[in-house]
Design a protein around this motif. Structure first.
Motif, PDB file in Angstrom:
ATOM      1  N   SER A  70       0.841  -1.194   0.000  1.00  0.00           N
ATOM      2  CA  SER A  70       0.000   0.000   0.000  1.00  0.00           C
ATOM      3  C   SER A  70       0.880   1.249   0.000  1.00  0.00           C
ATOM      4  O   SER A  70       2.059   1.193   0.363  1.00  0.00           O
ATOM      5  N   VAL A  71       0.306   2.355  -0.423  1.00  0.00           N
ATOM      6  CA  VAL A  71       1.011   3.636  -0.382  1.00  0.00           C
ATOM      7  C   VAL A  71       0.531   4.353   0.879  1.00  0.00           C
ATOM      8  O   VAL A  71      -0.555   4.933   0.898  1.00  0.00           O
ATOM      9  N   GLY A  72       1.328   4.265   1.923  1.00  0.00           N
ATOM     10  CA  GLY A  72       0.861   4.733   3.222  1.00  0.00           C
ATOM     11  C   GLY A  72      -0.232   3.782   3.683  1.00  0.00           C
ATOM     12  O   GLY A  72      -0.031   2.573   3.793  1.00  0.00           O
ATOM     13  N   ARG A  73      -1.422   4.308   3.909  1.00  0.00           N
ATOM     14  CA  ARG A  73      -2.566   3.489   4.272  1.00  0.00           C
ATOM     15  C   ARG A  73      -3.648   3.577   3.210  1.00  0.00           C
ATOM     16  O   ARG A  73      -4.852   3.498   3.507  1.00  0.00           O
ATOM     17  N   SER A  74      -3.250   3.688   1.957  1.00  0.00           N
ATOM     18  CA  SER A  74      -4.206   3.655   0.846  1.00  0.00           C
ATOM     19  C   SER A  74      -3.717   2.647  -0.187  1.00  0.00           C
ATOM     20  O   SER A  74      -2.522   2.415  -0.351  1.00  0.00           O
ATOM     21  N   GLY A  75      -4.665   2.020  -0.887  1.00  0.00           N
ATOM     22  CA  GLY A  75      -4.313   1.037  -1.897  1.00  0.00           C
ATOM     23  C   GLY A  75      -3.865  -0.270  -1.276  1.00  0.00           C
ATOM     24  O   GLY A  75      -4.302  -0.673  -0.199  1.00  0.00           O
ATOM     25  N   GLY A  76      -2.985  -0.944  -1.978  1.00  0.00           N
ATOM     26  CA  GLY A  76      -2.507  -2.249  -1.533  1.00  0.00           C
ATOM     27  C   GLY A  76      -3.243  -3.375  -2.243  1.00  0.00           C
ATOM     28  O   GLY A  76      -4.480  -3.423  -2.235  1.00  0.00           O
ATOM     29  N   LEU A  77      -2.497  -4.268  -2.913  1.00  0.00           N
ATOM     30  CA  LEU A  77      -3.086  -5.378  -3.660  1.00  0.00           C
ATOM     31  C   LEU A  77      -2.472  -6.689  -3.196  1.00  0.00           C
ATOM     32  O   LEU A  77      -1.342  -6.718  -2.700  1.00  0.00           O
ATOM     33  N   ALA A  78      -3.218  -7.775  -3.393  1.00  0.00           N
ATOM     34  CA  ALA A  78      -2.696  -9.112  -3.079  1.00  0.00           C
ATOM     35  C   ALA A  78      -3.357 -10.120  -4.008  1.00  0.00           C
ATOM     36  O   ALA A  78      -4.534  -9.989  -4.366  1.00  0.00           O
ATOM     37  N   PHE A  79      -2.579 -11.112  -4.385  1.00  0.00           N
ATOM     38  CA  PHE A  79      -3.074 -12.197  -5.235  1.00  0.00           C
ATOM     39  C   PHE A  79      -2.775 -13.512  -4.522  1.00  0.00           C
ATOM     40  O   PHE A  79      -1.616 -13.836  -4.250  1.00  0.00           O
ATOM     41  N   LEU A  80      -3.823 -14.243  -4.192  1.00  0.00           N
ATOM     42  CA  LEU A  80      -3.689 -15.513  -3.489  1.00  0.00           C
ATOM     43  C   LEU A  80      -4.004 -16.658  -4.447  1.00  0.00           C
ATOM     44  O   LEU A  80      -4.929 -16.547  -5.258  1.00  0.00           O
ATOM     45  N   ARG A  81      -3.248 -17.729  -4.323  1.00  0.00           N
ATOM     46  CA  ARG A  81      -3.535 -18.919  -5.139  1.00  0.00           C
ATOM     47  C   ARG A  81      -3.432 -20.167  -4.265  1.00  0.00           C
ATOM     48  O   ARG A  81      -2.670 -20.213  -3.303  1.00  0.00           O
ATOM     49  N   ARG A  82      -4.226 -21.152  -4.638  1.00  0.00           N
ATOM     50  CA  ARG A  82      -4.115 -22.438  -3.973  1.00  0.00           C
ATOM     51  C   ARG A  82      -2.789 -23.088  -4.344  1.00  0.00           C
ATOM     52  O   ARG A  82      -2.265 -22.860  -5.436  1.00  0.00           O
ATOM     53  N   ASP A  83      -2.246 -23.892  -3.459  1.00  0.00           N
ATOM     54  CA  ASP A  83      -0.921 -24.475  -3.690  1.00  0.00           C
ATOM     55  C   ASP A  83      -0.857 -25.353  -4.927  1.00  0.00           C
ATOM     56  O   ASP A  83       0.208 -25.529  -5.514  1.00  0.00           O
ATOM     57  N   ASP A  84      -2.006 -25.903  -5.372  1.00  0.00           N
ATOM     58  CA  ASP A  84      -1.995 -26.811  -6.512  1.00  0.00           C
ATOM     59  C   ASP A  84      -2.204 -26.107  -7.847  1.00  0.00           C
ATOM     60  O   ASP A  84      -2.270 -26.745  -8.892  1.00  0.00           O
ATOM     61  N   VAL A  85      -2.293 -24.781  -7.839  1.00  0.00           N
ATOM     62  CA  VAL A  85      -2.532 -24.014  -9.067  1.00  0.00           C
ATOM     63  C   VAL A  85      -1.208 -23.483  -9.599  1.00  0.00           C
ATOM     64  O   VAL A  85      -0.415 -22.884  -8.859  1.00  0.00           O
ATOM     65  N   ARG A  86      -0.973 -23.690 -10.899  1.00  0.00           N
ATOM     66  CA  ARG A  86       0.274 -23.242 -11.529  1.00  0.00           C
ATOM     67  C   ARG A  86       0.093 -21.820 -12.059  1.00  0.00           C
ATOM     68  O   ARG A  86      -0.768 -21.556 -12.882  1.00  0.00           O
TER      69      ARG A  86
END
Length: 393
Positions: free
Chosen positions: A61-77
């Protein structure tokens, strides 16, 4: 494979993390895109650690605004492509098939949103046969999507124009178009030759397969050109600021040649879209071509249409249905009879000799001559292939 996209609006408190954990346990998504986490990468990794069977990639995040995350299951390529504070881009492998997933976060500031739409268009220029774009665009297409409050019409228009450009507005699919900048690119001719040498299909189907294979082939695109330009310019700037050793001088000359080639490709790309074909390229007219392309697209975009009852119809499907209905009506025959008296008064102008020429079989020489008389970059056919494709290959 199922995907989940969430706008978190702060993921730091325990209740939000618990809610996310319960949702993921219930839905078991293979991929999750989170926007507005308002967390640093290290903070987000602690959240991911509480989600059994998942790993993550983060954008701070930029300070306390924004911020992204991408989560994937362990079996996904998954293969990482690129990311910024406004998007995360990946290649996904599923049962031997690769497809593209982009998590997008539109600017929350109205005055900066046009930059988000330009970024979205640049991402769309990377040719990919299957592309899914999810996330929070911070905008709506139509006013009825908003329950409370109002939205300026120009804001929605800008978003609709961007959505139509990338092919994700109202289910519209981006049409294939053979690009001028592909000519001479390593791999383009090989792709076409490989399809054409497979003699199990007729001509029309072979051309269609050429289009499909060229979509998969990662040829030059405007976003790739811009990335390469930016990277090479930074390197050239660093070389110019340091001592000019012999090795650096050679690299500098090579970079200048590559930058010139990329600028030429960029100019060709926008010239093809502008249809300003009377103005020659090679004169660094990229900005002019880009402006003309935008003007032409805005002019040709039908936002709404009025039907025979005087009702205004909005949306792609409604406009399409109204237009087809109108032209079907005016060109439909009422099947009148007894033409003899009318035709008796009409003198024939087509002689038997002329009629024989009209009904004669086409010769290959005639088709070849007509093809080479066409402008290479004029409007392409329904298959996306312009005259340049046939003239070159």
């Amino acid at each position: 494979m199922n995907c989940l996209s969430l706008k978190c609006r702060r993921l730091g408190n325990p209740d939000a993390v618990c809610g996310l954990r319960n949702l993921i346990r219930r839905e078991a998504p293979a991929l999750v895109f989170l926007s507005e986490t308002k967390l640093s990468s290290s903070e987000m990794r602690k959240v991911t650690a509480s989600l059994e069977g998942y790993c993550s990639m983060e954008v701070d995040s930029v300070g306390r605004s924004g911020g992204l995350a991408f989560l994937r299951r362990d079996d996904v390529r998954v293969s990482f492509r690129s990311a910024s504070v406004h998007y995360m881009d990946f290649d996904i492998g599923e049962e031997g098939v690769m497809w593209r997933l982009t998590g997008f976060y539109g600017s929350p500031m109205v005055q900066d949103r046009y930059l988000s739409w330009q970024l979205l268009k640049n991402l769309a220029e990377e040719n990919y046969s299957s592309w899914l774009c999810i996330g929070d665009f911070n905008e709506i297409l139509y006013a009825n999507e908003m329950k409370d409050g109002s939205r300026a019409q120009w804001q929605m228009n800008n978003f609709r124009e961007a959505a139509m450009f990338v092919g994700c507005g109202e289910g519209v699919r981006r049409e294939f178009r053979f690009e001028q900048i592909w000519v001479g690119e390593a791999g383009c001719e090989d792709t076409i030759r490989r399809v054409w040498e497979d003699g199990d299909y007729d001509v029309l189907e072979t051309i269609s397969r050429c289009a499909d294979e060229l979509k998969k082939w990662k040829g030059a695109s405007t976003s790739k050109i811009l990335r390469d330009l930016n990277r090479k310019r930074k390197r050239l700037s660093w070389l110019n600021e340091n001592e000019r050793f012999i090795v650096n001088v050679k690299e500098r000359r090579r970079l200048m040649g590559e930058i010139t080639h990329l600028l030429r490709q960029e100019e060709m790309f926008w010239r093809q879209r502008s249809r300003t074909l009377w103005l020659k390229d090679r004169d660094r007219n990229t900005k002019y071509f880009h402006r003309k392309a935008r003007q032409r697209k805005n002019k040709n975009n039908i936002k709404h249409i009025m039907d025979s009852q005087g009702t205004t119809c909005e949306g792609v499907e409604a406009v399409k249905t109204t237009a087809v209905g109108f032209f079907s009506l005016i060109f439909a025959s009422s099947r009148p009879e007894q033409f003899d008296e009318l035709l008796d008064g009409v003198r024939g102008r087509v002689t038997d000799s002329m009629n024989g020429q009209f009904r004669a079989e086409y010769r290959g020489e005639e088709v070849f001559e007509a093809l080479n008389q066409m402008h290479p970059l004029k409007a392409s056919g329904p298959d996306g292939m312009n005259a340049l494709f046939y003239q070159t290959y």
